[in-house]
Design an enzyme around this catalytic site. Structure first.
Site, PDB file in Angstrom:
ATOM      1  N   ASN A  59     -12.656  -3.122   2.543  1.00 18.35           N
ATOM      2  CA  ASN A  59     -13.660  -1.993   2.624  1.00 18.35           C
ATOM      3  C   ASN A  59     -14.735  -2.211   1.469  1.00 18.35           C
ATOM      4  OD1 ASN A  59     -12.707  -0.701   4.894  1.00 18.35           O
ATOM      5  ND2 ASN A  59     -11.044   0.304   3.654  1.00 18.35           N
TER       6      ASN A  59
ATOM      7  N   ASP B  66       0.961  -1.138  -0.091  1.00 18.93           N
ATOM      8  CA  ASP B  66      -0.001   0.126  -0.121  1.00 18.93           C
ATOM      9  C   ASP B  66       0.867   1.225  -0.046  1.00 18.93           C
ATOM     10  OD1 ASP B  66      -3.262   0.607   0.892  1.00 18.93           O
ATOM     11  OD2 ASP B  66      -1.659   2.262   0.961  1.00 18.93           O
ATOM     12  N   ILE B  67       0.354   2.040  -0.896  1.00 16.52           N
ATOM     13  CA  ILE B  67       1.176   3.271  -0.765  1.00 16.52           C
ATOM     14  C   ILE B  67       1.306   4.442   0.290  1.00 16.52           C
ATOM     15  CG2 ILE B  67      -0.428   5.055  -1.744  1.00 16.52           C
ATOM     16  CD1 ILE B  67       1.564   5.657  -4.075  1.00 16.52           C
TER      17      ILE B  67
ATOM     18  N   HIS C  92     -10.259  -5.093  -3.359  1.00 18.54           N
ATOM     19  CA  HIS C  92      -8.890  -5.420  -2.730  1.00 18.54           C
ATOM     20  C   HIS C  92      -8.897  -5.698  -1.359  1.00 18.54           C
ATOM     21  CE1 HIS C  92     -10.073  -1.106  -2.472  1.00 18.54           C
ATOM     22  NE2 HIS C  92      -9.512  -1.151  -1.293  1.00 18.54           N
ATOM     23  N   MET C  93      -8.178  -6.332  -0.899  1.00 20.95           N
ATOM     24  CA  MET C  93      -8.082  -6.719   0.552  1.00 20.95           C
ATOM     25  C   MET C  93      -6.648  -6.464   1.201  1.00 20.95           C
ATOM     26  SD  MET C  93      -8.211 -10.935   2.392  1.00 20.95           S
ATOM     27  CE  MET C  93      -6.815 -11.386   1.378  1.00 20.95           C
TER      28      MET C  93
ATOM     29  N   GLU D  78     -12.234   3.385  -1.230  1.00 21.60           N
ATOM     30  CA  GLU D  78     -11.854   4.594  -1.820  1.00 21.60           C
ATOM     31  C   GLU D  78     -11.479   4.232  -3.421  1.00 21.60           C
ATOM     32  OE1 GLU D  78      -8.363   6.178  -0.115  1.00 21.60           O
ATOM     33  OE2 GLU D  78      -9.520   6.753   1.725  1.00 21.60           O
ATOM     34  N   VAL D  79     -10.914   2.839  -3.477  1.00 14.58           N
ATOM     35  CA  VAL D  79     -10.438   2.577  -4.924  1.00 14.58           C
ATOM     36  C   VAL D  79     -11.571   1.484  -5.229  1.00 14.58           C
ATOM     37  CG1 VAL D  79      -8.848   1.406  -6.497  1.00 14.58           C
ATOM     38  CG2 VAL D  79      -8.166   3.131  -4.561  1.00 14.58           C
TER      39      VAL D  79
HETATM   40  P1  5GP Z   1      -9.643   1.516   0.408  1.00 14.71           P
HETATM   41  O1  5GP Z   1      -9.738   2.742   1.294  1.00 14.71           O
HETATM   42  O2  5GP Z   1     -10.391   1.662  -0.912  1.00 14.71           O
HETATM   43  O3  5GP Z   1     -10.036   0.265   1.095  1.00 14.71           O
HETATM   44  O4  5GP Z   1      -8.176   1.406   0.122  1.00 14.71           O
HETATM   45  C1  5GP Z   1      -7.445   1.932  -0.986  1.00 14.71           C
HETATM   46  C2  5GP Z   1      -5.939   1.659  -0.689  1.00 14.71           C
HETATM   47  O5  5GP Z   1      -5.302   1.957  -1.841  1.00 14.71           O
HETATM   48  C3  5GP Z   1      -5.441   2.798   0.490  1.00 14.71           C
HETATM   49  O6  5GP Z   1      -5.001   2.000   1.584  1.00 14.71           O
HETATM   50  C4  5GP Z   1      -4.567   3.576  -0.436  1.00 14.71           C
HETATM   51  O7  5GP Z   1      -3.358   3.993   0.373  1.00 14.71           O
HETATM   52  C5  5GP Z   1      -4.122   2.515  -1.483  1.00 14.71           C
HETATM   53  N1  5GP Z   1      -3.923   3.286  -2.742  1.00 14.71           N
HETATM   54  C6  5GP Z   1      -4.381   4.109  -3.458  1.00 14.71           C
HETATM   55  N2  5GP Z   1      -3.990   4.569  -4.566  1.00 14.71           N
HETATM   56  C7  5GP Z   1      -2.560   3.786  -4.736  1.00 14.71           C
HETATM   57  C8  5GP Z   1      -1.421   3.566  -5.455  1.00 14.71           C
HETATM   58  O8  5GP Z   1      -1.291   4.216  -6.662  1.00 14.71           O
HETATM   59  N3  5GP Z   1      -0.748   2.629  -5.041  1.00 14.71           N
HETATM   60  C9  5GP Z   1      -0.503   1.770  -4.196  1.00 14.71           C
HETATM   61  N4  5GP Z   1       0.386   1.002  -3.876  1.00 14.71           N
HETATM   62  N5  5GP Z   1      -1.620   2.141  -3.379  1.00 14.71           N
HETATM   63  C10 5GP Z   1      -2.479   2.895  -3.591  1.00 14.71           C
END
Ligand code: 5GP
Ligand code: ZN
Length: 119
Positions: A88, A32-33, A101-102, A96-97
């Site tokens: 999520n 995760d970034i 994803h897990m 968010e994305v």
């Molecule tokens: P969500 O809130 O959708 O469950 O988590 C999305 C996750 O994706 C976040 O923890 C965020 O830091 C990670 N993320 C978003 N954009 C990128 C990216 O471009 N690269 C990586 N490695 N992680 C990302």
């Protein structure tokens, strides 16, 4: 299925760089970034499935792979005595994305309580 505008599809393709941990025919794993813990990586399907709510019977092999690989990858990352997974889902789940994803999170021993509700 593939969405040309999806950032995680772009990560699978290598159009956006990532720190890859693992890849096979069904899944892809990368750090995760914005890590929330010393170990924080994501396991995603190679197919563009927006949310867990969109998963169907045809996705069972991929979903099983996500779960069975989590332990191996977490151990390799140093989580030898446990870790946490989190998916999520949708607006209420504050996803968010929108590519399934897990999260796999570990490092602090023990991790904080699972969810802290503000009252
Ligand atoms: P969500 O809130 O959708 O469950 O988590 C999305 C996750 O994706 C976040 O923890 C965020 O830091 C990670 N993320 C978003 N954009 C990128 C990216 O471009 N690269 C990586 N490695 N992680 C990302
Ligand atoms: Zn995607």
């Amino acid at each position: 299925m593939h969405d040309p505008d999806c950032i995680f599809c772009k990560i699978i393709d290598g159009r956006i760089p990532s720190r890859k941990l693992y890849e096979d025919d069904l899944i892809f794993a990368f750090h995760d970034i914005r890590p929330v813990a010393p170990v924080h990586f994501l396991i995603i399907p190679k197919a563009h499935i927006p949310t867990l709510s969109d998963a169907e019977t045809a996705h069972e092999a991929m979903l099983g792979r996500m779960l069975t690989k989590a332990g191996d990858l977490a151990r390799e990352a140093g989580c030898t005595d446990g870790f946490r997974t989190l998916i999520n889902c949708g607006r209420v789940g504050r996803q968010e994305v929108y590519h399934l994803h897990m999260h796999v999170v570990g490092g602090p021993d023990p991790l904080p309580p699972m969810i802290v509700f503000e009252r």
